[in-house]
Enzyme design. Structure first.
Site, PDB file in Angstrom:
ATOM      1  N   SER A   8       0.843  -1.293   0.146  1.00 29.01           N
ATOM      2  CA  SER A   8      -0.020  -0.015   0.095  1.00 29.01           C
ATOM      3  C   SER A   8       1.073   1.094  -0.010  1.00 29.01           C
ATOM      4  CB  SER A   8      -0.941  -0.055   1.440  1.00 29.01           C
ATOM      5  OG  SER A   8      -1.377   1.297   1.456  1.00 29.01           O
ATOM      6  N   HIS A  31      -1.016  -1.196  -4.343  1.00 26.17           N
ATOM      7  CA  HIS A  31      -2.323  -0.809  -3.567  1.00 26.17           C
ATOM      8  C   HIS A  31      -2.511   0.382  -3.492  1.00 26.17           C
ATOM      9  CE1 HIS A  31      -5.363  -2.749  -0.813  1.00 26.17           C
ATOM     10  NE2 HIS A  31      -5.310  -1.504  -0.296  1.00 26.17           N
ATOM     11  N   ASP A  33      -5.154   2.945  -1.875  1.00 23.36           N
ATOM     12  CA  ASP A  33      -6.149   3.422  -0.854  1.00 23.36           C
ATOM     13  C   ASP A  33      -7.113   4.444  -0.940  1.00 23.36           C
ATOM     14  OD1 ASP A  33      -5.956   0.975   0.896  1.00 23.36           O
ATOM     15  OD2 ASP A  33      -3.956   1.938   1.371  1.00 23.36           O
ATOM     16  N   MET A  35     -10.177   6.980  -0.291  1.00 20.33           N
ATOM     17  CA  MET A  35     -10.954   7.122   1.033  1.00 20.33           C
ATOM     18  C   MET A  35     -11.733   8.356   0.920  1.00 20.33           C
ATOM     19  SD  MET A  35      -8.452   6.007   3.990  1.00 20.33           S
ATOM     20  CE  MET A  35      -7.319   4.734   3.964  1.00 20.33           C
ATOM     21  N   HIS A  64      -8.433  -0.139  -3.679  1.00 21.39           N
ATOM     22  CA  HIS A  64      -9.018  -0.527  -2.819  1.00 21.39           C
ATOM     23  C   HIS A  64      -9.907   0.847  -2.464  1.00 21.39           C
ATOM     24  CE1 HIS A  64      -9.294  -1.538   1.803  1.00 21.39           C
ATOM     25  NE2 HIS A  64     -10.340  -1.716   1.215  1.00 21.39           N
ATOM     26  N   MET A  66     -12.448   2.537  -0.553  1.00 17.40           N
ATOM     27  CA  MET A  66     -13.262   2.697   0.875  1.00 17.40           C
ATOM     28  C   MET A  66     -14.138   3.875   0.683  1.00 17.40           C
ATOM     29  SD  MET A  66     -10.055   1.804   3.167  1.00 17.40           S
ATOM     30  CE  MET A  66      -9.004   2.254   1.766  1.00 17.40           C
ATOM     31  N   MET A 135     -10.419  -7.374   5.750  1.00 17.21           N
ATOM     32  CA  MET A 135      -9.677  -6.377   6.230  1.00 17.21           C
ATOM     33  C   MET A 135      -9.180  -6.964   7.616  1.00 17.21           C
ATOM     34  SD  MET A 135      -9.431  -3.737   4.455  1.00 17.21           S
ATOM     35  CE  MET A 135      -8.845  -2.555   6.022  1.00 17.21           C
ATOM     36  N   ASP A 173      -5.534  -7.162   4.350  1.00 17.44           N
ATOM     37  CA  ASP A 173      -4.935  -5.784   4.568  1.00 17.44           C
ATOM     38  C   ASP A 173      -5.072  -5.170   5.903  1.00 17.44           C
ATOM     39  OD1 ASP A 173      -4.409  -3.087   4.011  1.00 17.44           O
ATOM     40  OD2 ASP A 173      -6.185  -2.796   2.576  1.00 17.44           O
TER      41      ASP A 173
END
Ligand code: DX5
Ligand code: ZN
Length: 221
Positions: A8, A31, A33, A35, A64, A66, A135, A173
């Site tokens: 990540s 990876h 993230d 958000m 990913h 979120m 997760m 993760d």
């Protein structure tokens, strides 16, 4: 597919993402993230940054998401060049339709579960997916402590995937490090996200290989 390490970049230098990617040449994926400060209490980056990095980096992008309303937003990440797109099932209105749409755009479709979300209600969806992400921290921040309570769910997910057959990857993760990766591999994970463990190391590239060696020997592949 065997063991894969997907670092990540959440704890990498956001001002130099392509240089950070170049420090981990043997990483299987990057990876990223995403958000939105709705699904999780943090705000990071969106499709334009993924698009820029997908052009600049050698490794493919594992996005990913979120975010709230992935049904609305996930396709933009495929257009931006992400090779794998993970949505949270807690946020998806129509996960089967969404997975089919992502696959229809040529990306891998992946479904994530927060620590308190069970896998069993989604067992029938597994053939629609290319990866399941379990997760092992509450999503939102890097550097949190690994939650051992998630290990039984990794085992149960592995058993369900073995029943279904095919090649659906099982990613973990959150808090994955030299201390915890073997437990995850023994439980049946094959794809490992590590953020602070990789980018907090003196040599992130060497840490990717250390994590890979530990996972390979723990799962006996
Ligand atoms: C957390 C993110 C993770 C995070 C992992 O919500 O999904 O990908 O970057 O960071 P570490 O490995 O430090 O737990
Ligand atoms: Zn993540």
């Amino acid at each position: 597919m065997g063991i894969q390490i997907t670092p990540s970049l959440l704890n990498a230098d956001f001002a130099n993402l392509s240089a950070e990617a170049a420090r981990i040449p043997s990483a299987d994926w990057l990876h990223m993230d995403v958000m939105d400060n709705h699904f999780v209490p943090n705000l990071t980056l969106g499709a334009p940054v993924i698009e820029a990095l997908s052009k600049a980096a050698d490794q493919p992008i594992d996005a990913h998401l979120m975010i709230a309303d992935p049904d609305r937003w996930a396709p933009a990440f495929a257009e931006a060049g992400a090779g794998s797109i993970t949505f949270h099932v807690e946020a998806a209105a129509a996960p089967v339709r969404l997975a089919r749409e992502i696959r229809g755009q040529g990306a891998r479709a992946s479904m994530a579960l927060k620590p308190a979300t069970p896998i069993e209600p989604y067992a029938d969806l597994l053939p629609e997916l290319d990866m399941v992400l379990i997760m092992t921290v509450e999503p939102g921040f890097g550097g949190q402590k690994f939650l051992d309570l998630c290990l039984p769910k990794i085992r149960r997910t592995r058993a369900l995937l073995d029943q279904v057959g095919g090649d659906v990857w099982l990613q973990v993760d959150g808090g994955v490090s030299v201390e915890t990766i073997e437990r995850c591999a023994e439980a049946g994970a094959d794809t490992f996200v590590a953020g602070s463990a990789v980018f907090g190391a003196d040599d992130p590239g060497a840490m990717v290989e250390t994590l890979r060696d530990l996972a390979v020997s723990a799962c006996g592949h």
